[in-house]
Design an enzyme around this catalytic site. Structure first.
Site, mmCIF file in Angstrom:
data_model
loop_
_atom_site.group_PDB
_atom_site.id
_atom_site.type_symbol
_atom_site.label_atom_id
_atom_site.label_comp_id
_atom_site.label_asym_id
_atom_site.label_seq_id
_atom_site.Cartn_x
_atom_site.Cartn_y
_atom_site.Cartn_z
ATOM 1 N N GLY A 21 -3.250 0.234 7.096
ATOM 2 C CA GLY A 21 -2.908 -1.084 6.579
ATOM 3 C C GLY A 21 -3.999 -1.746 5.770
ATOM 4 O O GLY A 21 -3.726 -2.374 4.744
ATOM 5 N N ASN A 53 0.866 -11.129 12.628
ATOM 6 C CA ASN A 53 0.437 -10.207 13.677
ATOM 7 C C ASN A 53 -0.052 -10.896 14.947
ATOM 8 O O ASN A 53 -0.162 -10.265 15.993
ATOM 9 C CB ASN A 53 -0.668 -9.282 13.147
ATOM 10 C CG ASN A 53 -1.845 -10.052 12.585
ATOM 11 O OD1 ASN A 53 -1.708 -10.789 11.609
ATOM 12 N ND2 ASN A 53 -3.011 -9.895 13.184
ATOM 13 N N SER A 77 1.902 0.904 8.027
ATOM 14 C CA SER A 77 0.887 1.610 8.800
ATOM 15 C C SER A 77 1.534 2.377 9.934
ATOM 16 O O SER A 77 2.461 1.883 10.576
ATOM 17 C CB SER A 77 -0.146 0.624 9.349
ATOM 18 O OG SER A 77 -1.181 1.304 10.029
ATOM 19 N N THR A 135 -7.926 14.454 -0.977
ATOM 20 C CA THR A 135 -7.052 15.375 -0.252
ATOM 21 C C THR A 135 -6.287 14.638 0.836
ATOM 22 O O THR A 135 -6.858 13.888 1.626
ATOM 23 C CB THR A 135 -7.881 16.516 0.380
ATOM 24 O OG1 THR A 135 -8.593 17.192 -0.650
ATOM 25 C CG2 THR A 135 -6.982 17.494 1.115
ATOM 26 N N CYS A 165 -8.731 -6.491 14.601
ATOM 27 C CA CYS A 165 -9.852 -6.310 13.679
ATOM 28 C C CYS A 165 -10.941 -7.352 13.885
ATOM 29 O O CYS A 165 -12.052 -7.200 13.389
ATOM 30 C CB CYS A 165 -9.359 -6.372 12.230
ATOM 31 S SG CYS A 165 -8.213 -5.042 11.816
#
Length: 384
Positions: free
Chosen positions: A72, A153, A201, A239, A328
């Site tokens: 996210g 959230n 996410s 990648t 976070c």
């Protein structure tokens, strides 16, 4: 052995066993770089293509509009920086957002101010919701991007993203939606929506950590942040995380097939949890967030008279995992910027705890956990 209760699914969710099985199968295989021309590379590329198709089908978009990311935060950064840099070429260097956004959005906007862009941060109401009228009033001829989350959230409140999106589109700007928290519980039809960019996410939907996706509608002005390879149609070099992407797709498939049942169960768990806490003697509580326009799995509750950090430490000692806000920032001592933006009273702000439910939670758990909360509250009050 102590009984534990994981009530922090808004931070991250346990991986679904079927997802882990799918990822293990791929990781134990021969492997191959998706950019290689040989058979191993082609097999890896096919896995990514199938995953892209699955996620596109889940949100009603074209497969080519899905860009895989590391999650996210990267998705929000890519969307905001990539879109506004592209719009700046058209003389549009103004961004509109809200005070209740995730820090992945707010901190990115703050950084862009240092780069010479202008940002308008809109207020939210007492539920944490952005007013479409405020968005309309904030638009100027220089506005290039509006970024508003679908579901908060911390309190679960839903924003009116479609109504806001049409306002943004009429003004000729781009619209980004952070849908990280709402993805598993919401049906989208991107081909018919005004949303230009949307962040997803995996680890919020019982998928692996470290993988996500960014929807970029065809024709959306966008400048890539990562350079060095032609992966993801030159929109994100590097990648690809093949096993993670396949696990993400498996989690999406499970979510789509079980969405209604999951919504019903989570709503029931949330209601029962609030009811049980409301009946505890000597523990006055207030539920924060919108009473109806919200996600079914988040309950942000203020335990009036008990400090948040004190409650969280005691919950943890009793085996109950909860949070004070975004994962976070929950390691910091700062109070929730979302609850501050909602202009809650100090007694609600300083005593708020977020509980969030999901895979593995049961009705039986709630009874034992509620009794532990009662014990904790009584213990804290006798020491105050």
């Amino acid at each position: 052995m102590q009984t534990t209760y994981y009530f922090d699914h808004a931070a991250t969710t346990p991986m679904h066993p079927a997802v882990a099985e799918e990822m293990l199968r791929i990781m134990q295989g021969t492997g191959g770089n998706p950019s290689s021309m040989h058979a191993y590379g082609r097999a890896a590329k096919q896995l990514i293509a199938r995953a892209r198709d699955t996620i596109a089908a889940a949100i009603g978009s074209k497969s080519a509009e899905i860009v895989f990311t590391s999650g996210g935060t990267e998705g929000d950064n890519m969307a905001i920086i990539g879109a506004i840099r592209a719009m700046a070429r058209k003389g549009r260097r103004h961004i509109v957002t809200s005070a209740a956004e995730h820090h992945a959005v707010l901190h990115t906007c703050e950084w862009l101010v240092e780069e010479g862009f202008s940002v308008t941060v809109l207020p939210v109401d007492e539920y944490g919701r952005v007013s479409p009228k405020d968005v309309a009033n904030a638009m100027t001829p220089e506005t290039g991007l509006v970024t508003i989350m679908h579901a908060n959230n911390e309190v679960g409140t839903l924003n009116q993203v479609l109504e806001i999106g049409w306002i943004v589109k009429d003004a000729g700007a781009l619209f980004h939606v952070d849908a990280v928290q709402s993805f598993a519980l919401t049906e989208y039809a991107m081909s018919e929506s005004p949303i230009d960019l949307m962040t997803l996410s995996a680890h919020k939907i019982n998928g692996p950590q470290g993988v996500g996706a960014l929807y970029i509608a065809n024709g959306t002005p966008f400048e890539p942040l990562a350079h060095g390879g032609s992966q993801e149609r030159k929109r994100r070099a590097g990648t690809e995380n093949v096993a993670g992407i396949a696990g993400f797709a498996k989690a999406v498939d499970i979510c789509v097939n079980n969405r209604k049942e999951k919504q019903h169960l989570l709503e029931h768990l949330r209601k029962e949890w609030i009811d049980k806490l409301s009946r505890l003697e000597g523990v006055p509580i207030v539920v924060n967030g919108h009473p109806t326009d919200r996600l079914p799995h988040i309950a942000n509750i203020s335990f009036i008279g008990i400090d948040t950090e004190t409650m969280l430490m005691n919950l943890d000692m009793e085996g109950i995992a909860a949070a004070s806000g975004s994962a976070c920032t929950s390691g910091a001592l700062e109070r929730s910027h979302v609850l501050r933006a909602m202009n809650l009273s100090e007694e609600r702000l300083l005593s708020a705890v977020r509980f969030s439910f999901g895979l593995g939670n049961t009705m039986e758990e709630l009874e034992g956990a509620a009794q532990k909360v009662a014990t904790i509250a009584a213990r804290i009050r006798t020491t105050v």
